[in-house]
Design a protein around this motif. Structure first.
Motif, PDB file in Angstrom:
ATOM      1  N   LEU A  13       0.822  -1.197   0.000  1.00 59.05           N
ATOM      2  CA  LEU A  13       0.000   0.000   0.000  1.00 59.05           C
ATOM      3  C   LEU A  13       0.861   1.253   0.000  1.00 59.05           C
ATOM      4  CD1 LEU A  13      -2.693   1.394   0.147  1.00 59.05           C
ATOM      5  CD2 LEU A  13      -2.708   1.049   2.627  1.00 59.05           C
ATOM      6  N   VAL A  14       1.899   1.276   0.843  1.00 66.37           N
ATOM      7  CA  VAL A  14       2.805   2.425   0.883  1.00 66.37           C
ATOM      8  C   VAL A  14       3.526   2.570  -0.442  1.00 66.37           C
ATOM      9  CG1 VAL A  14       4.863   3.370   1.979  1.00 66.37           C
ATOM     10  CG2 VAL A  14       3.092   2.285   3.386  1.00 66.37           C
ATOM     11  N   ALA A  15       4.030   1.454  -0.974  1.00 73.82           N
ATOM     12  CA  ALA A  15       4.746   1.505  -2.255  1.00 73.82           C
ATOM     13  C   ALA A  15       3.839   1.987  -3.362  1.00 73.82           C
ATOM     14  CB  ALA A  15       5.310   0.123  -2.593  1.00 73.82           C
ATOM     15  N   LEU A  50      -5.189  -1.412  -7.347  1.00 78.67           N
ATOM     16  CA  LEU A  50      -4.235  -1.070  -8.396  1.00 78.67           C
ATOM     17  C   LEU A  50      -2.860  -1.659  -8.106  1.00 78.67           C
ATOM     18  CD1 LEU A  50      -5.188   2.617  -9.255  1.00 78.67           C
ATOM     19  CD2 LEU A  50      -5.552   0.579 -10.646  1.00 78.67           C
ATOM     20  N   ALA A  51      -2.513  -1.778  -6.829  1.00 81.89           N
ATOM     21  CA  ALA A  51      -1.250  -2.438  -6.490  1.00 81.89           C
ATOM     22  C   ALA A  51      -1.265  -3.880  -6.959  1.00 81.89           C
ATOM     23  CB  ALA A  51      -1.008  -2.362  -4.987  1.00 81.89           C
ATOM     24  N   ARG A  52      -2.422  -4.546  -6.837  1.00 84.50           N
ATOM     25  CA  ARG A  52      -2.532  -5.932  -7.309  1.00 84.50           C
ATOM     26  C   ARG A  52      -2.453  -6.001  -8.826  1.00 84.50           C
ATOM     27  NH1 ARG A  52      -6.147  -6.130  -2.826  1.00 84.50           N
ATOM     28  NH2 ARG A  52      -7.924  -5.599  -4.167  1.00 84.50           N
ATOM     29  N   VAL A  53      -2.992  -4.984  -9.498  1.00 88.09           N
ATOM     30  CA  VAL A  53      -2.880  -4.922 -10.952  1.00 88.09           C
ATOM     31  C   VAL A  53      -1.415  -4.866 -11.367  1.00 88.09           C
ATOM     32  CG1 VAL A  53      -3.335  -3.493 -12.989  1.00 88.09           C
ATOM     33  CG2 VAL A  53      -5.147  -3.872 -11.317  1.00 88.09           C
ATOM     34  N   GLY A  54      -0.671  -3.963 -10.746  1.00 84.58           N
ATOM     35  CA  GLY A  54       0.746  -3.861 -11.056  1.00 84.58           C
ATOM     36  C   GLY A  54       1.507  -5.127 -10.724  1.00 84.58           C
ATOM     37  N   ASN A  59       4.646  -9.795 -12.224  1.00 81.80           N
ATOM     38  CA  ASN A  59       4.893 -11.230 -12.102  1.00 81.80           C
ATOM     39  C   ASN A  59       5.036 -11.891 -13.473  1.00 81.80           C
ATOM     40  OD1 ASN A  59       4.906 -13.796 -10.428  1.00 81.80           O
ATOM     41  ND2 ASN A  59       3.142 -14.182 -11.752  1.00 81.80           N
ATOM     42  N   GLU A  60       4.266 -11.406 -14.455  1.00 84.63           N
ATOM     43  CA  GLU A  60       4.391 -11.948 -15.814  1.00 84.63           C
ATOM     44  C   GLU A  60       5.800 -11.724 -16.361  1.00 84.63           C
ATOM     45  OE1 GLU A  60       1.874 -13.598 -17.748  1.00 84.63           O
ATOM     46  OE2 GLU A  60       1.121 -13.737 -15.697  1.00 84.63           O
ATOM     47  N   VAL A  61       6.377 -10.581 -16.045  1.00 89.20           N
ATOM     48  CA  VAL A  61       7.751 -10.293 -16.470  1.00 89.20           C
ATOM     49  C   VAL A  61       8.744 -11.120 -15.666  1.00 89.20           C
ATOM     50  CG1 VAL A  61       9.523  -8.503 -16.665  1.00 89.20           C
ATOM     51  CG2 VAL A  61       7.133  -7.952 -17.214  1.00 89.20           C
ATOM     52  N   ALA A  62       8.564 -11.141 -14.350  1.00 92.23           N
ATOM     53  CA  ALA A  62       9.524 -11.816 -13.471  1.00 92.23           C
ATOM     54  C   ALA A  62       9.603 -13.305 -13.732  1.00 92.23           C
ATOM     55  CB  ALA A  62       9.155 -11.559 -12.009  1.00 92.23           C
ATOM     56  N   THR A  63       8.488 -13.899 -14.149  1.00 89.30           N
ATOM     57  CA  THR A  63       8.472 -15.335 -14.407  1.00 89.30           C
ATOM     58  C   THR A  63       8.823 -15.673 -15.855  1.00 89.30           C
ATOM     59  OG1 THR A  63       6.067 -15.202 -14.772  1.00 89.30           O
ATOM     60  CG2 THR A  63       6.828 -15.851 -12.567  1.00 89.30           C
ATOM     61  N   GLU A 422      -7.170 -12.420 -17.895  1.00 87.30           N
ATOM     62  CA  GLU A 422      -6.793 -12.355 -16.487  1.00 87.30           C
ATOM     63  C   GLU A 422      -6.601 -10.931 -16.009  1.00 87.30           C
ATOM     64  OE1 GLU A 422      -4.447 -16.685 -16.514  1.00 87.30           O
ATOM     65  OE2 GLU A 422      -3.332 -14.829 -16.134  1.00 87.30           O
ATOM     66  N   LEU A 423      -5.934 -10.099 -16.819  1.00 88.74           N
ATOM     67  CA  LEU A 423      -5.661  -8.729 -16.393  1.00 88.74           C
ATOM     68  C   LEU A 423      -6.944  -7.914 -16.288  1.00 88.74           C
ATOM     69  CD1 LEU A 423      -3.651  -6.504 -15.667  1.00 88.74           C
ATOM     70  CD2 LEU A 423      -3.379  -6.044 -18.116  1.00 88.74           C
ATOM     71  N   LYS A 424      -7.850  -8.096 -17.224  1.00 98.69           N
ATOM     72  CA  LYS A 424      -9.115  -7.355 -17.155  1.00 98.69           C
ATOM     73  C   LYS A 424      -9.884  -7.702 -15.889  1.00 98.69           C
ATOM     74  CE  LYS A 424     -11.521  -6.822 -20.973  1.00 98.69           C
ATOM     75  NZ  LYS A 424     -12.156  -7.086 -22.279  1.00 98.69           N
ATOM     76  N   THR A 425      -9.853  -8.954 -15.518  1.00105.50           N
ATOM     77  CA  THR A 425     -10.536  -9.364 -14.289  1.00105.50           C
ATOM     78  C   THR A 425      -9.916  -8.677 -13.074  1.00105.50           C
ATOM     79  OG1 THR A 425     -11.124 -11.501 -15.254  1.00105.50           O
ATOM     80  CG2 THR A 425     -11.168 -11.327 -12.857  1.00105.50           C
ATOM     81  N   VAL A 426      -8.588  -8.646 -13.013  1.00 98.65           N
ATOM     82  CA  VAL A 426      -7.905  -7.999 -11.883  1.00 98.65           C
ATOM     83  C   VAL A 426      -8.210  -6.499 -11.862  1.00 98.65           C
ATOM     84  CG1 VAL A 426      -5.661  -7.510 -10.845  1.00 98.65           C
ATOM     85  CG2 VAL A 426      -6.080  -9.733 -11.877  1.00 98.65           C
TER      86      VAL A 426
END
Length: 433
Positions: A13-15, A50-54, A59-63, A422-426
């Motif tokens: 939340l802070v980030a 929005l934090a969950r969206v980001g 995660n898609e990039v990191a994986t 998936e992204l639209k749902t989030v």
């Protein structure tokens, strides 16, 4: 942009709160215009959501599923989320930046459709006009029908059309014109084995070539994804007396400030800005006749040929969301936008749907866009949303009810449909309703 490593929801939340400030400073607010009328909706995004969206995109990039992406969510005329993720090109290790250029592929179709409807607004084009009025070669087009020959083997028989192809057919993909890269009917095989995409041709020659090929079905009977929008581009040229790009640049792209949207990247200095897929996720053959976004070519494919940036497409999307205006200039009549984003292949039309490419059971199709006609059970996606995507991975959707649009730019062909859903749902779970 530098990110902090966080643990736990409180840290996220802070980030997230800090990120909103940093996005404005480091990335800069995209110059996308303003909403032109007061919003009547009350739904807003939560910071936690929005934090969950980001986190999802990160995660898609990191994986290692995608090299990078740019995500813009805009509501009430202002960006509520705008961030770059990962790399533009993993081989060069260039970071994803706001000025990255993407192959738009079929996200060219809405642009061409809007250009055509501007001519409708001008009174120079009518939806009921036969295409042959502008391209005479279509007066003699035939329908390819498979019938058994004397040896009981399937054979292609050419039959006359029961009615002419119209401009509306081109806009809603009911012309009978198809693509040659999917399906195995005899008519589709003719497309795949023709000279349609050979050489350095222009829209004039393309239209003449395709008019010699058989239609895959009778006009007005089936939603069949294909080269209809490319033919529409040639109609625009005939009506306007300009090339497709000249007309779009003069009437649409230029006034909107879409300075990086074109049919190829002409400036060699900007070629390093082009986003690239992961090495194992690249097309092994031309897609819709497009090989390289840096190569000059005469063909201006209104259906799949454009390149552009997030900022450019955001200007286009905001204009549509505003009902055809942006920054005090009108591009389309509000009733024209409403017509474009209403369903033109509903049950009353008795038009069948080619489910190989059709955008889902909860959707219809308007004049250049998929249109969500009813939400699926237990789904969060709203009725009235209109959208489209490109085979390279880009997609956008516009939601008039919540006065918002979203654009995701990436070059990840194999991941595009999964991520889009998936992204639209989030994103919709992040709305406080």
């Amino acid at each position: 942009m530098k990110r902090w490593k966080t643990e736990g929801s409180a840290c996220r939340l802070v980030a997230s709160a800090l990120a909103f400030v940093l996005i404005a400073v480091v990335v800069g607010r995209p110059d996308i215009g303003r909403a032109e009328s007061p919003s009547l909706v009350s739904a807003h995004f939560s910071r936690e959501g929005l934090a969950r969206v980001g986190d999802y995109v990160r995660n898609e990039v990191a994986t290692g599923k995608i090299p990078g992406a740019i995500l813009l969510i805009q509501q009430h005329g202002d960006p509520v989320y705008f961030e770059n993720f990962g790399l533009r090109d993993v081989e060069s290790k260039r970071p994803m930046t706001a000025d990255t250029i993407f192959r738009l592929y079929s996200m060219s179709k809405p642009v061409t459709s809007v250009a055509a409807m501007m001519l409708v607004d001008d009174g120079k084009l009518s939806l009921g006009d036969p295409v042959s009025k502008y391209i005479p070669a279509f007066a003699d087009v035939k329908v390819g029908v498979e019938k058994a020959d004397q040896n009981a083997q399937p054979a292609l028989v050419l039959e006359p059309v029961k009615r002419p192809i119209t401009i509306e057919d081109l806009l809603r993909h009911t012309s009978g014109v198809t693509y040659g890269f999917y399906g195995d009917s005899a008519a589709r095989k003719r497309y795949a084995n023709s000279d349609l995409l050979e050489g350095d041709f222009d829209n004039t020659l393309f239209a003449e070539r395709i008019a010699k090929l058989p239609l895959a079905e009778q006009p007005g009977t089936l939603w069949d994804y294909g080269h209809s929008t490319d033919i529409l581009g040639r109609v625009i040229e005939v009506v306007s007396g300009q090339s497709l790009f000249q007309f779009e640049k003069q009437r649409l792209l230029g006034p909107l400030g879409m300075t990086e949207t074109a049919f190829y990247v002409a400036d060699a200095a900007k070629r390093p800005l082009i986003a690239e897929p992961l090495p194992a996720d690249r097309f092994t053959r031309p897609i819709a006749g497009i090989v390289d976004p840096t190569l000059p070519r005469r063909w201006e494919s209104g259906g799949a040929g454009m390149v552009g940036t997030t900022r450019d497409y955001a200007r286009f999307a905001q204009m549509l969301l505003n009902g055809g205006t942006l920054d005090g200039r009108r591009y389309l009549k509000p009733e024209t936008v409403a017509l474009m984003v209403s369903d033109h292949i509903g049950p009353e039309t008795k038009i069948a749907r080619d489910h190989f490419y059709f955008p889902g059971a909860d959707s219809g199709y308007g004049l250049g866009f998929a249109v969500r006609t009813a939400p699926l059970p237990n789904a969060v996606l709203p009725e009235g949303e209109y959208r489209w995507d490109g085979v390279g991975g880009t997609f956008f959707f516009i939601d008039p009810k919540d006065d918002m649009f979203t654009i995701l730019m990436m070059q990840s062909p194999s991941q595009r449909m999964r991520i889009q859903t998936e992204l639209k749902t989030v994103i919709y779970q992040a709305l406080d309703k």
